[in-house]
Scaffold this motif. Structure first.
Motif, PDB file in Angstrom:
ATOM      1  N   VAL A 144       1.774  -1.445   0.744  1.00  0.00           N
ATOM      2  CA  VAL A 144       2.449  -1.867   2.017  1.00  0.00           C
ATOM      3  C   VAL A 144       3.853  -2.465   1.805  1.00  0.00           C
ATOM      4  N   ASN A 145       3.623  -3.662   0.934  1.00  0.00           N
ATOM      5  CA  ASN A 145       4.759  -4.709   0.791  1.00  0.00           C
ATOM      6  C   ASN A 145       6.026  -3.770  -0.084  1.00  0.00           C
ATOM      7  N   GLU A 146       5.640  -2.951  -0.817  1.00  0.00           N
ATOM      8  CA  GLU A 146       6.601  -1.930  -1.664  1.00  0.00           C
ATOM      9  C   GLU A 146       7.305  -1.312  -0.773  1.00  0.00           C
ATOM     10  N   GLY A 159       4.598  10.018  -7.855  1.00  0.00           N
ATOM     11  CA  GLY A 159       4.947   8.824  -8.208  1.00  0.00           C
ATOM     12  C   GLY A 159       4.310   7.714  -8.619  1.00  0.00           C
ATOM     13  N   LYS A 160       3.039   7.642  -8.372  1.00  0.00           N
ATOM     14  CA  LYS A 160       2.160   6.735  -8.496  1.00  0.00           C
ATOM     15  C   LYS A 160       0.644   6.872  -8.267  1.00  0.00           C
ATOM     16  N   ILE A 161      -0.388   6.480  -8.595  1.00  0.00           N
ATOM     17  CA  ILE A 161      -1.695   6.865  -8.879  1.00  0.00           C
ATOM     18  C   ILE A 161      -2.515   5.428  -8.655  1.00  0.00           C
ATOM     19  N   PRO A 171      -6.452  -5.276  -1.681  1.00  0.00           N
ATOM     20  CA  PRO A 171      -5.361  -5.728  -2.796  1.00  0.00           C
ATOM     21  C   PRO A 171      -4.143  -4.569  -2.883  1.00  0.00           C
ATOM     22  N   GLU A 172      -4.854  -3.337  -3.407  1.00  0.00           N
ATOM     23  CA  GLU A 172      -3.749  -2.378  -3.698  1.00  0.00           C
ATOM     24  C   GLU A 172      -3.000  -1.830  -2.935  1.00  0.00           C
ATOM     25  N   TRP A 173      -3.722  -1.685  -1.605  1.00  0.00           N
ATOM     26  CA  TRP A 173      -2.964  -1.101  -0.540  1.00  0.00           C
ATOM     27  C   TRP A 173      -2.103  -1.974   0.112  1.00  0.00           C
ATOM     28  N   SER A 174      -2.371  -3.262   0.398  1.00  0.00           N
ATOM     29  CA  SER A 174      -1.475  -4.398   0.671  1.00  0.00           C
ATOM     30  C   SER A 174      -0.323  -4.435  -0.348  1.00  0.00           C
ATOM     31  N   GLN A 175      -0.243  -4.159  -1.445  1.00  0.00           N
ATOM     32  CA  GLN A 175       0.743  -4.370  -2.576  1.00  0.00           C
ATOM     33  C   GLN A 175       1.524  -3.040  -2.062  1.00  0.00           C
ATOM     34  N   ASN A 194      11.254   5.478  -1.641  1.00  0.00           N
ATOM     35  CA  ASN A 194      10.577   6.015  -2.692  1.00  0.00           C
ATOM     36  C   ASN A 194       9.438   6.863  -2.537  1.00  0.00           C
ATOM     37  N   LEU A 195       8.876   7.022  -1.213  1.00  0.00           N
ATOM     38  CA  LEU A 195       7.700   7.887  -1.073  1.00  0.00           C
ATOM     39  C   LEU A 195       7.977   8.928   0.065  1.00  0.00           C
ATOM     40  N   ASN A 196       7.495  10.031  -0.055  1.00  0.00           N
ATOM     41  CA  ASN A 196       7.462  10.951   1.107  1.00  0.00           C
ATOM     42  C   ASN A 196       6.045  11.266   1.654  1.00  0.00           C
ATOM     43  N   PHE A 197       5.185  11.041   0.604  1.00  0.00           N
ATOM     44  CA  PHE A 197       3.608  11.440   1.042  1.00  0.00           C
ATOM     45  C   PHE A 197       2.737  10.470   0.532  1.00  0.00           C
TER      46      PHE A 197
END
Length: 411
Positions: free
Chosen positions: A28-30, A7-9, A22-26, A38-41
């Protein structure tokens, strides 16, 4: 286990020591907004790319699994639903943290060894600049005008005429690139007299070692500046700027009360009349023109009479030659002081072993003695430089005699 869609890279160039990225915090918020629907793995290469902090890693795994999301390391696959696999997780997660801690200790030990060897570590202080030799070794060197200004700063502080804050302002006007906070930290650093601070570590106390860099001031001037800033010097401030008619204002002492005379002008019928006077309730008062004329005549007494210049020259040169013995006596005095300080440390150690004083009291006595030793060594170094100075005293005396002939003109 089958993964159908990526789904996302996410590409991120941040350390895994913390999850405040930054990207990891974003991400986590999602996850919080979508409740993880929207996520399984979450897939990554190794566990050290996931986290390099054991506690944070376990907390994040609990957070993800709480939303039904499974973290997967491609090169270190684990099935967290199998209890025995958690043993391997307990190996994978702490290893990066252990590696970081070991690397940090190696850096700390390396920097400490470098300091003990006399190398300056970190950004250069005001007056110095960081440089690199051809072999890649880093060092600090005097920085032209900035170095000259810092030398002037220490010499001015040591004279204890102007407040330190005023000296900083004057140096800034002349081009010193240094903030107020940096200035106050810098003038307390013995780096300027060629010493490197080795900070306290474990049972080893903080101490100073000789640096490999070029000092900007002598140890004597540095310690005199420290005494001035600590209030140990009790010099009386005098004004050095005054109108021409009041040129002696701030240099005259009242013969009644002992205070320094000031000066001012009084309006007469046709002109101003200048007076040196004391402050109330003392009523001492002198006409400036009379005092200035008398002082000028007094200065003329120092002008050598015809035929006396050669005699003065010989007397001064003979006195200078004899002064070497006085310097040696002073040197012996400071050596005796060092011996006394070392004996004081020895006695304090014996008192500590006999449980007469506590370890804190011993450290205080030891630090005071070591500071005294450093100051005495600085005085000895200054005396050695004077003794070894190969100076043309005869040329210096001739120059001084020529100045004396015109001495009254300077007033």
């Amino acid at each position: 286990m089958l993964i159908n869609t990526v789904g996302k890279i996410i590409y991120e160039d941040y350390s895994a020591k913390t999850f405040m990225r930054p990207e990891w915090s974003q991400l986590v918020n999602e996850i919080k907004k979508t409740k993880g629907k929207n996520l399984n793995f979450i897939i990554f290469t190794k566990w050290d790319r996931f986290s390099r902090n054991t506690m944070d890693g376990y907390n994040m795994i609990n957070f993800l699994t709480g939303y039904g999301i499974i973290p997967i390391a491609i090169e270190q696959p684990l099935d967290l639903t199998v209890p025995e696999q958690k043993l391997m997780l307990a190996v994978y997660l702490p290893m990066p943290e252990v590696e970081n801690d070991r690397r940090g200790l190696n850096v700390k030990y390396g920097m400490r060894r470098a300091r003990k060897g006399g190398r300056w570590m970190g950004p250069a202080l005001p007056g110095y600049k960081n440089k690199v030799r051809e072999n890649g070794v880093k060092y600090i060197a005097p920085d032209g005008l900035q170095a000259k200004l810092m030398t002037w700063v220490f010499e001015s502080i040591a004279k204890d005429i102007y407040p330190t804050e005023h000296i900083w302002a004057l140096a800034k006007r002349q081009g010193l690139k240094c903030s107020r906070v940096s200035f106050w930290n810098a003038v307390r650093n013995p780096c300027y007299c060629g010493k490197i601070i080795v900070p306290k570590f474990g049972d080893e106390d903080m101490h100073l070692v000789a640096g490999l860099h070029e000092p900007l001031v002598s140890e004597k001037i540095f310690y005199q500046a420290q005494d001035a800033m600590d209030g140990r010097k009790r010099n009386q401030y005098v004004k050095v700027r005054a109108p021409e008619d009041l040129s002696l204002r701030g240099f005259l002492i009242c013969h009644k009360c002992g205070r320094i005379l000031t000066g001012s002008a009084s309006q007469g019928r046709h002109q101003l009349y200048y007076y040196y006077h004391c402050k109330r309730p003392c009523n001492v008062r002198f006409r400036c023109d009379a005092v200035n004329h008398y002082f000028e005549g007094f200065l003329k007494n120092f002008v050598p009479r015809p035929g006396m210049a050669q005699l003065f020259r010989q007397v001064v040169c003979d006195t200078y030659d004899d002064s070497a013995s006085f310097l040696e006596n002073d040197r012996s005095t400071f050596i005796k002081k060092i011996t006394d300080y070392n004996l004081r440390i020895t006695r304090a150690r014996e008192l500590l072993l006999n449980d007469t004083i506590s370890s804190d009291e011993y450290k205080q006595l030891k630090n005071e003695a070591e500071e005294g030793i450093l100051r005495a060594e600085a005085e000895i170094k200054e005396l050695d430089q004077k003794i070894q100075l190969d100076r043309d005293i005869y040329a210096a005396v001739d120059e001084s005699l020529e100045s004396l002939k015109t001495y009254p003109n300077y007033f």
